[in-house]
Design an enzyme around this catalytic site. Structure first.
Site, PDB file in Angstrom:
ATOM      1  N   HIS A   1      -9.176 -28.322  25.657  1.00 24.02           N
ATOM      2  CA  HIS A   1      -8.698 -28.377  24.382  1.00 24.02           C
ATOM      3  C   HIS A   1      -7.751 -29.427  24.314  1.00 24.02           C
ATOM      4  O   HIS A   1      -7.271 -29.856  25.420  1.00 24.02           O
ATOM      5  CB  HIS A   1      -8.021 -27.084  24.002  1.00 24.02           C
ATOM      6  CG  HIS A   1      -9.149 -26.056  23.575  1.00 24.02           C
ATOM      7  ND1 HIS A   1      -9.575 -25.934  22.467  1.00 24.02           N
ATOM      8  CD2 HIS A   1      -9.002 -24.928  24.351  1.00 24.02           C
ATOM      9  CE1 HIS A   1     -10.370 -24.966  22.334  1.00 24.02           C
ATOM     10  NE2 HIS A   1     -10.004 -24.339  23.415  1.00 24.02           N
TER      11      HIS A   1
ATOM     12  N   ASP B   1     -16.729 -20.980  32.069  1.00 21.13           N
ATOM     13  CA  ASP B   1     -16.396 -20.946  30.486  1.00 21.13           C
ATOM     14  C   ASP B   1     -15.324 -22.114  30.532  1.00 21.13           C
ATOM     15  O   ASP B   1     -14.092 -22.076  29.777  1.00 21.13           O
ATOM     16  CB  ASP B   1     -15.644 -19.791  30.263  1.00 21.13           C
ATOM     17  CG  ASP B   1     -15.223 -19.387  28.786  1.00 21.13           C
ATOM     18  OD1 ASP B   1     -15.733 -20.330  28.124  1.00 21.13           O
ATOM     19  OD2 ASP B   1     -14.797 -18.530  28.430  1.00 21.13           O
TER      20      ASP B   1
END
Ligand SMILES: [Zn+2]
Length: 509
Positions: free
Chosen positions: A378, A374
């Site tokens: 960011h 996953d």
């Protein structure tokens, strides 16, 4: 170049290739993307998840082909242990976000592929929550073009969206997406919104021979939630994310799958990043009952817990009391870092040490078929806000191996099981897709003589420090920054071509 379990050089297109005794001078081997003309590794620890065999051995790669795999015995094997240089098939990530198109500030296919190769991965399946969403073949074509343009041999596969625009209203162009080459469907980032939509998706995907991958979350229960509901969230004043959110969703999904199977026996469901004991129990029972369901767990849910948000930095298994309940980090004086580190905000949230232990148990007994990262890079802007407002996600594709090796070093996870969860496990979750241009496709991912080299070489005896500079991902949002992790990746090869070489690996010792 011939190497005994340590530094090595690569003979390549411009390199000093040849048999034993090559110069191995740094910088003479192939560059990323070029064929590996000659690699000889002697006295390494080989792990082959296809044959189930591991032990001392030697490999030779010639002109990009894994020419020989020799298992050593007796005197020849003396002194070779699984604590040194390990050779395994290249890893396969079932769940990553490369953010292109739309969020190239956070990651691109090129930087994501470089990060993957640094993590030992040769195949990555990316999620369709891009902008625009991957809900039609044009977006897939853009991602494939970016992968080619990157020059990296890392194989980039993609899931198509379940719903058009990922809005949860109507199905995407599932048939066209299948023709274009998606490997399954997901609305990841969000759950498939309604049971009705999920049922239709399972039917269509089943007909097409592909799985539906669900991010199991009851969004009604998690609105406004900030951290796993429990002791830590209460003390920290964070809004609780109820356990029922994942259990409810998994239960819904399994019920819909059982129902869809009556109309379409080929329907298949994969549950990604399952993180809690109760939800994993549901999956375990569904598998025992014969439902075609698979699941993965992430490195962070195996190794980190909610107490990290308070400032603890011990591994999940160190935070577990003898009776199986989580220890109290305040009572233990275990808080060593600043609280509210937003790199720990992730969906599903980091749970208790009991839940982490359940993820491990699921991995050990096969309830969890795979470990998926996953990987969710960011920008700083999306993370430098108060905890509850920070974007969800951990940049994790480069630290997955190190985290799993921590479990191995702690005696919690056999090395061979860790490797299988990174190779054959994820491949088995998907349907078949064809081998192309030297990539293995859905074929077994083992150390297979005569096939294009698909390998990772790492040194379990060597560690590396996780720093923003060391991470090749644009996403520096890792809670492991500053930490030394075991298992330095020396070399990653996909389709016979170089994906990654440790900058120090060619240096003479
Ligand atoms: Zn997700």
């Amino acid at each position: 170049m011939r190497t005994e379990g340590g530094a090595f050089g690569l003979g390549g297109a411009r390199g000093a290739s040849g048999p034993a005794g090559g110069t191995g001078a740094k910088g003479l081997g192939p560059k990323v993307g070029e064929p590996v003309e000659r690699l000889e590794l002697v006295k390494a620890w080989l792990v082959d998840p296809v044959s189930g065999r591991e032990g001392p051995g030697e490999i030779v790669v010639t002109d990009g082909i894994l020419e020989s795999v020799v298992w050593l015995e007796g005197e020849e094997a003396a002194g070779v242990t699984d604590c040194g240089v390990v050779v395994a098939p290249g890893f396969f990530d079932l769940h990553a976000h490369f953010r292109e198109p739309g969020f190239e500030d956070a990651e691109t296919v090129a930087t994501g592929s470089a990060a993957a190769a640094h993590g030992g991965y040769t195949t990555v399946a990316v999620m369709p929550n891009t902008q625009p969403a991957l809900d039609d073949p044009g977006v897939l074509a853009r991602i494939q073009a970016a992968a080619r343009a990157s020059g990296s041999p890392v194989e980039v596969l993609a899931f198509g969206a379940v719903s058009a625009g990922r809005t949860g209203e109507q199905l995407s162009a599932m048939g066209e997406l299948a023709d274009a080459g998606v490997i399954g469907y997901s609305d990841d980032g969000s759950p498939v919104r309604t049971p009705k939509l999920l049922r239709s998706a399972l039917l269509y995907a089943g007909m097409l021979g592909l799985p539906v991958v669900d991010h199991a979350e009851d969004a009604e229960l998690t609105a406004g939630a900030e951290a796993h509901e429990g002791y830590v969230a209460s003390v920290m004043g964070l809004a609780g994310w109820p356990l029922a959110a994942e259990v409810n969703a998994v239960s819904r999904d399994l019920a819909v799958l059982a129902d869809a199977l009556r109309d379409e026996p080929r329907a298949r469901l994969h549950l990604t990043h399952v993180s809690t004991a109760a939800a994993l129990d549901l999956v375990r029972r569904a598998k025992a009952a014969g439902l075609p369901v698979t699941c993965d767990v992430t490195p962070h849910h195996l190794a980190l817990t909610d107490e990290w948000i308070a400032g603890a930095r011990r591994w999940a298994w160190e935070a577990l009391a003898a009776d199986g309940t989580p220890r109290d980090p305040w009572a233990d004086a275990a808080l060593t870092a600043w609280p509210y580190d937003t790199s720990l905000r992730v969906n599903p949230p980091l749970a208790s040490a009991t839940d982490a232990a359940a993820c491990l148990a699921a991995l050990l007994d096969g309830t969890a078929d795979a470990v998926a990262t996953d990987h969710a890079p960011h920008t700083v802007v999306d993370k430098e806000v108060e905890f509850g407002k920070a974007a969800n996600g951990i940049s994790g594709i480069e630290t997955a191996l190190g985290v799993l090796l921590e479990l191995v070093d702690a005696g919690k996870l056999p090395l061979a099981r860790a490797i299988a969860a990174l190779t054959t496990g994820p491949a088995s979750v998907l349907g078949s897709w064809p081998a192309t241009a030297g990539y293995p496709g859905a074929q077994p991912r083992g150390l297979i003589e005569g096939s294009p080299a698909n390998l990772v070489v790492f040194d379990r005896g060597d560690s590396w420090k996780v720093t923003p500079q060391a991470l090749l991902s644009k996403g520096k949002n890792s809670p492991l920054l500053g930490r030394e992790l075991p298992g330095r990746v020396l070399l990653t090869i996909a389709a016979g071509r170089l994906c990654y070489e440790d900058p120090q690996a060619g240096a003479e010792e």
